[in-house]
Design an enzyme around this catalytic site. Sequence first.
Site: not given
Length: 341
Positions: A261, A290, A308
């Site tokens: 993450r 993000e 991602h």
Amino acid sequence: MRPQVFVTRQLPVPALQRLGQVCEYRIGTDRGVLEREKLLAGVQGAHGLISLLTDTVDREVLEVGAKLRIVANVAVGYNNIDVATAKERHVYVTNTPEVLTDATADLTWALILSVTRRIVESDAFLRAGKFDGWDFDMLLGSGLTGKTLGIIGYGRIGRAVARRAAGFGMNVIYCGRDDIAYRDDPQHNALMMARQNVTSPLNQSARIDGLSARRVTFNQLLERSDVISLHIPLAAATQHLLNQEAFARMKRTAYLINTARGPVVDEAALVEALQQGRLAGAGLDVYEREPEVSAPLLTMPNVVLLPHIGSATLEARTAMAMLAVENVIEVLSGRSPRTPV
Ligand code: GLV
């Protein structure tokens, strides 16, 4: 009446077909991230919610969705869900472990190889018409054989990454959850170091899964690794785990890989470390804010940036959706979910 399920985004057909055998369902959006108002409207009256990592399932959502009995996240990470409030309200939260382990470990290796062998940079070089003949020292990368891979977080994905390292002849060191949580505790670190000097079958640091992966302290891992790969969940204890101080401990020739993450890394500190040459490069699949990516990263040839896609294989995504659906069906049929968090 059949249970009502709100699915925030269109999922693979087999998963929806299975869901439709037991439940009534509504889909929030065909693609992309569902708007907040639509999420709030969707959970009203729903007994189950199937969410994605881009859906923030906070107290408000759980209160508006007063009838919810399960939030099934289609992801292994669940930092987008207020688990404490869900627990307080007796709402199950489930994730999708196992089914995406190999896909994510493979992508981690794709990043390791891309950054160390300058794959993306080489591809761009050729497409730009710069390949005008073979040359002896053109686009030299960094070899992996005999180097040390440091794995931060030794759960399913961390171990799958370690298994693949054997094929590349790398030494593997790792730190687990406790080594991260107690990284500043001198007693814990002293115990860990003492264990490393003991060659007994009880020595946890010796062999796990038939791999000779050695457990080390967090600082030892930072100092010894040639490639560092992150495989820990995002939580208060892991936010900005890789900060300025951590980068200062790493080898100047080391590479950082993040498929976990974004906020586990202080992105501003990473940019600074890369700009100052305190790190050889980075391979990133996730970002602190993000989908925003720190602008300087976009111009760095020694950084590979992915949007991602850690678990983005057809097989893994289908299996993730199926598992989320099975969790919902179990709970709404009065049974326990398969993969509660
Ligand atoms: C992806 O990032 C996941 O948590 O499954």
